[in-house]
Design an enzyme around this catalytic site. Structure first.
Site, mmCIF file in Angstrom:
data_model
loop_
_atom_site.group_PDB
_atom_site.id
_atom_site.type_symbol
_atom_site.label_atom_id
_atom_site.label_comp_id
_atom_site.label_asym_id
_atom_site.label_seq_id
_atom_site.Cartn_x
_atom_site.Cartn_y
_atom_site.Cartn_z
ATOM 1 N N GLY A 1 142.203 -122.430 -48.069
ATOM 2 C CA GLY A 1 143.052 -121.779 -47.077
ATOM 3 C C GLY A 1 143.723 -120.580 -47.486
ATOM 4 O O GLY A 1 143.985 -120.429 -48.676
ATOM 5 N N LEU B 1 147.179 -119.661 -46.864
ATOM 6 C CA LEU B 1 148.353 -120.224 -47.653
ATOM 7 C C LEU B 1 148.235 -120.363 -49.138
ATOM 8 O O LEU B 1 148.935 -119.719 -49.874
ATOM 9 C CB LEU B 1 149.202 -121.189 -46.937
ATOM 10 N N LYS C 1 145.937 -119.390 -51.018
ATOM 11 C CA LYS C 1 145.365 -118.036 -51.698
ATOM 12 C C LYS C 1 146.424 -116.991 -51.797
ATOM 13 O O LYS C 1 146.765 -116.364 -52.707
ATOM 14 C CB LYS C 1 144.285 -117.315 -50.911
ATOM 15 N N ARG D 1 137.261 -128.945 -47.982
ATOM 16 C CA ARG D 1 136.000 -129.291 -47.653
ATOM 17 C C ARG D 1 135.031 -127.884 -48.198
ATOM 18 O O ARG D 1 133.811 -128.505 -48.551
ATOM 19 C CB ARG D 1 135.605 -129.179 -46.223
ATOM 20 N N ASP E 1 160.740 -125.654 -46.437
ATOM 21 C CA ASP E 1 161.073 -124.361 -45.402
ATOM 22 C C ASP E 1 161.344 -123.206 -46.357
ATOM 23 O O ASP E 1 162.357 -123.305 -47.219
ATOM 24 C CB ASP E 1 162.687 -124.662 -44.788
ATOM 25 N N HIS E 2 160.349 -122.236 -46.138
ATOM 26 C CA HIS E 2 160.417 -121.223 -47.488
ATOM 27 C C HIS E 2 161.529 -120.452 -47.351
ATOM 28 O O HIS E 2 161.845 -119.683 -48.327
ATOM 29 C CB HIS E 2 159.081 -120.311 -47.395
ATOM 30 N N ASP F 1 158.408 -121.595 -34.252
ATOM 31 C CA ASP F 1 157.923 -121.366 -35.467
ATOM 32 C C ASP F 1 159.315 -120.803 -36.408
ATOM 33 O O ASP F 1 159.151 -120.589 -37.435
ATOM 34 C CB ASP F 1 157.264 -119.863 -35.053
ATOM 35 N N HIS G 1 163.776 -122.205 -39.943
ATOM 36 C CA HIS G 1 164.410 -121.060 -40.702
ATOM 37 C C HIS G 1 165.751 -120.503 -40.222
ATOM 38 O O HIS G 1 166.965 -120.441 -40.865
ATOM 39 C CB HIS G 1 163.594 -119.649 -40.893
HETATM 40 N N1 NDP Z 1 149.176 -119.166 -43.597
HETATM 41 C C1 NDP Z 1 150.689 -119.071 -43.822
HETATM 42 O O1 NDP Z 1 151.246 -117.946 -43.798
HETATM 43 C C2 NDP Z 1 151.665 -120.149 -43.453
HETATM 44 C C3 NDP Z 1 150.825 -121.412 -43.060
HETATM 45 N N2 NDP Z 1 151.698 -122.587 -43.000
HETATM 46 C C4 NDP Z 1 151.043 -123.669 -42.749
HETATM 47 O O2 NDP Z 1 150.336 -124.082 -44.026
HETATM 48 C C5 NDP Z 1 149.219 -125.064 -43.567
HETATM 49 C C6 NDP Z 1 147.881 -124.322 -44.020
HETATM 50 O O3 NDP Z 1 147.951 -123.177 -43.327
HETATM 51 P P1 NDP Z 1 146.807 -122.180 -43.559
HETATM 52 O O4 NDP Z 1 146.349 -121.762 -44.986
HETATM 53 O O5 NDP Z 1 147.152 -120.820 -42.949
HETATM 54 O O6 NDP Z 1 145.633 -122.565 -42.853
HETATM 55 P P2 NDP Z 1 144.028 -122.324 -42.882
HETATM 56 O O7 NDP Z 1 143.368 -122.580 -42.002
HETATM 57 O O8 NDP Z 1 143.827 -120.998 -43.660
HETATM 58 O O9 NDP Z 1 143.749 -123.213 -44.164
HETATM 59 C C7 NDP Z 1 143.628 -124.701 -43.756
HETATM 60 C C8 NDP Z 1 143.209 -125.433 -45.048
HETATM 61 O O10 NDP Z 1 142.982 -126.825 -44.801
HETATM 62 C C9 NDP Z 1 141.695 -127.088 -45.251
HETATM 63 N N3 NDP Z 1 141.030 -128.086 -44.184
HETATM 64 C C10 NDP Z 1 141.018 -128.074 -42.868
HETATM 65 N N4 NDP Z 1 140.432 -129.308 -42.331
HETATM 66 C C11 NDP Z 1 140.175 -130.277 -43.713
HETATM 67 C C12 NDP Z 1 139.572 -131.262 -43.289
HETATM 68 N N5 NDP Z 1 139.160 -132.070 -42.463
HETATM 69 N N6 NDP Z 1 139.172 -131.671 -44.781
HETATM 70 C C13 NDP Z 1 139.631 -131.114 -45.841
HETATM 71 N N7 NDP Z 1 140.255 -129.665 -45.829
HETATM 72 C C14 NDP Z 1 140.304 -129.398 -44.667
HETATM 73 C C15 NDP Z 1 141.045 -125.921 -45.023
HETATM 74 O O11 NDP Z 1 139.757 -126.062 -46.120
HETATM 75 P P3 NDP Z 1 138.239 -126.162 -45.610
HETATM 76 O O12 NDP Z 1 137.951 -125.478 -44.166
HETATM 77 O O13 NDP Z 1 137.493 -125.622 -46.930
HETATM 78 O O14 NDP Z 1 138.051 -127.620 -45.460
HETATM 79 C C16 NDP Z 1 141.664 -124.808 -45.576
HETATM 80 O O15 NDP Z 1 141.831 -124.962 -46.953
HETATM 81 C C17 NDP Z 1 149.411 -125.145 -42.072
HETATM 82 O O16 NDP Z 1 150.040 -126.236 -41.651
HETATM 83 C C18 NDP Z 1 150.168 -123.925 -41.794
HETATM 84 O O17 NDP Z 1 151.130 -124.151 -40.477
HETATM 85 C C19 NDP Z 1 153.071 -122.514 -43.054
HETATM 86 C C20 NDP Z 1 153.777 -121.407 -43.242
HETATM 87 C C21 NDP Z 1 153.137 -119.838 -43.406
HETATM 88 O O1 LIG Z 2 157.422 -119.406 -41.319
HETATM 89 C C1 LIG Z 2 156.853 -118.109 -40.640
HETATM 90 O O2 LIG Z 2 157.836 -117.202 -41.618
HETATM 91 C C2 LIG Z 2 157.173 -115.833 -41.197
HETATM 92 C C3 LIG Z 2 158.344 -114.913 -41.609
HETATM 93 O O3 LIG Z 2 158.598 -115.249 -42.998
HETATM 94 P P1 LIG Z 2 159.610 -114.236 -43.855
HETATM 95 O O4 LIG Z 2 159.541 -114.750 -45.191
HETATM 96 O O5 LIG Z 2 158.384 -113.028 -44.067
HETATM 97 O O6 LIG Z 2 160.587 -113.533 -43.103
HETATM 98 C C4 LIG Z 2 156.920 -115.759 -39.904
HETATM 99 O O7 LIG Z 2 156.063 -114.238 -39.876
HETATM 100 C C5 LIG Z 2 155.764 -116.705 -39.389
HETATM 101 O O8 LIG Z 2 155.489 -116.441 -38.041
HETATM 102 C C6 LIG Z 2 156.419 -118.169 -39.700
HETATM 103 O O9 LIG Z 2 155.666 -118.935 -39.488
#
Ligand code: NDP
Ligand SMILES: O=C1O[C@H](COP(=O)(O)O)[C@@H](O)[C@H](O)[C@H]1O
Length: 500
Positions: free
Chosen positions: A13, A15, A17, A44, A174-175, A232, A237
């Protein structure tokens, strides 16, 4: 540090990467990882170990060639559907194999970087495979945000997690707590004799916290539309920043003492009654605008957002903390997307002196001393105070003393995720949110969410992208000549920092 495997659920996903794997690589480059260490990615998408390694390296410029091959040997991948109990023996067997190969001793940190609906499922299935606890080894669980959708769901998530993992095994991310400058709020207050004596209702007029973002929701519209700015940013935060600014001194700098003081602070937040929400909370949503010859889409035009969405992309609140230290001191917080700049800062406005000796000077009479703690960017501390203008009479001018964190060291300042991942690997939960505190933060936020949901007459103000949000938010701030500080401007420097 103990040998261990860092298991990332959701390794394919966004985050993982963009943040997690780069952070782990930085730790590796800084020689902070144990010798016997591995990462196991689980999701998956059908990668082999090699394909996963390629994936980590291709998109990320952060990988330096010299280290890349060594680090890659520590990366493994297991494709499973995390919703299928029958897939978990594969995870267990793979971990046992990695233990043999890498000497990781059965110590595992599980990071749930997956959609929130999986937060209850994965721990349950890990427990079915006895991966949650093992005599002589440690097992830890890191949960991403959002932690719940409201107080009730947060309570039920806590209950569900605690069926399989003890509270001291659970790390709620909580980053903002991983940001150096958020931690520095505690140092500023508690390591200096000059600030703490003034840090109370006798000397502080009000406190303002802004977390502005220049970007909109981008491609996260689907997630954001069911969340909104209050869930959010504020529930987690911004309330964590409030806790750092307002909590009582802990008896020690350890996890238990700091987290207990934060809980006390959250308990003292005076909830805004549903009937008062209109008076104390302003919500807004960005609308399309042309900025610098470029059209910025309105929120309702974003992908994944309904064209009648009532989700707030801006929120400003006024509230009080009902305890001895802060009785009567208003706190103001605001956050929003598509504001003029990215800036997070805390502004402490001190009370004016009791008697104005230098009446001739308008500027000085209208100014309180301000301490501005810049969380990001240009991390630092700015103090504003009055000085005599040389020459006849007593003309007083406001001046500034400005400290920039960048002047302190050339050393690499760790990214929030680096610090947090390292702490979880060491078993230090100080910078993670405790279950009871998260519930208390929801207790404060819930009535506002309920009022917005139950009362469609409460206005959602449109604001053009690139502006400071709805003008009515200015009316929240008490006092004739006081308004939100503009983070783009300093007193002694007429440049507009947002335009740089
Ligand atoms: N991206 C961000 O900047 C932030 C994200 N978060 C939180 O982090 C979490 C991940 O976010 P994000 O990476 O953006 O989401 P993505 O949708 O990009 O990634 C989700 C991941 O979960 C996996 N996944 C989904 N369903 C399944 C399943 N049934 N079985 C196995 N793997 C599964 C997906 O892989 P695959 O499809 O290969 O299964 C993928 O690797 C979320 O809870 C989000 O709220 C929090 C703060 C910031
Ligand atoms: O958790 C989150 O934070 C970012 C903002 O983080 P920052 O470190 O860049 O200040 C926000 O953009 C995002 O919507 C929220 O989910």
């Amino acid at each position: 540090m103990d040998p261990q495997v860092f298991v990332i659920f959701g390794a394919s996903g966004d985050l993982a990467k963009r943040k997690l794997l780069p952070a782990i690589y930085e730790l590796y480059c800084s020689n902070l990882l144990p010798e016997s260490f591995a990462v196991l990615g689980v999701s998956r998408t059908d990668y082999s170990d090699d394909a996963f390694r390629q994936e980590v390296f291709t998109d990320n410029e952060f990988i330096e060639d010299s280290k890349k091959q060594d680090f890659a040997q520590k990366l493994f991948y297991e494709p499973i559907d995390t919703l299928e109990a029958k897939d978990y023996p594969k995870v267990r067997q793979r971990l046992e194999k990695i233990d043999e190969q890498m000497g990781t001793s059965g110590n595992y940190v599980f990071y749930l970087s997956v959609p929130p609906r999986l937060y209850t499922e994965i721990p349950k299935y890990l427990a079915q495979e006895d991966l949650n606890k093992k005599e002589g080894s440690f097992r830890r669980l890191i949960i991403e945000k959002p932690f719940g959708y409201d107080m009730e769901s947060a309570q039920s998530l806590n209950k569900s997690l605690q069926q399989h993992f003890d509270e001291d095994q659970i790390y709620r991310i909580d980053h903002y707590l991983g940001k150096e400058t958020v931690q520095n709020l505690l140092v500023t207050r508690f390591a200096n004799g000059i600030f703490e004596p003034l840090w109370n209702r006798n000397y502080i007029h009000h406190i303002e916290i802004t977390s502005a973002e220049k970007i909109g929701v981008g491609d996260r519209g689907g997630y954001y539309d069911s969340s909104g700015a209050l869930r959010d940013m504020v529930q987690n935060h911004l309330l964590q920043i409030v806790a750092h600014v307002a909590m009582e001194p802990p008896i020690n700098a350890d996890a238990g003492s700091i987290r207990s003081e934060k809980l006390k602070l959250f308990k003292a937040l005076r909830p805004i009654a549903e009937s008062e929400v209109e008076q104390y909370a302003i919500r807004g949503q960005y609308i399309g605008a042309d900025i610098g010859g470029k059209h910025i889409k309105g929120y309702r035009e974003e992908k994944g957002v309904g064209d009648d969405s009532m989700t707030e992309t801006y929120v400003a609140l006024k509230f009080f903390i009902d305890n001895w230290r802060w009785a009567g001191v208003p706190f103001y917080i605001r956050t929003g997307k598509h504001l003029p700049t990215k800036a997070t800062e805390v502004v402490v406005y001190f009370k004016s002196p009791p008697h104005h000796l230098f009446r001739s000077n308008e500027e000085m009479m209208n100014m309180n001393n301000q301490l501005i703690m810049r969380i990001q960017p240009d991390e630092g501390l700015l103090l504003q105070f009055g000085m005599k203008v040389p020459g006849a009479g007593f003309n007083v001018k406001n001046v500034e003393m400005d400290f920039h964190y960048s002047d302190l060291t050339d050393a690499h300042v760790p990214e929030a995720y680096e610090r947090l991942i390292l702490d979880a690997m060491k078993g230090d939960a100080t910078l993670y949110a405790r279950g009871d505190s998260v519930e208390e933060a929801w207790r404060f936020v819930d009535p506002i969410l309920n009022a917005w949901k139950n009362n469609p007459d409460i206005k959602l103000y449109g604001y053009p992208a690139g502006t400071w949000g709805p003008d009515v938010a200015d009316n929240l701030i008490e006092g004739d000549r006081v308004s939100w500080r503009n983070p783009c401007r300093n007193l002694t420097d007429s440049r507009n920092f947002c335009e740089l």
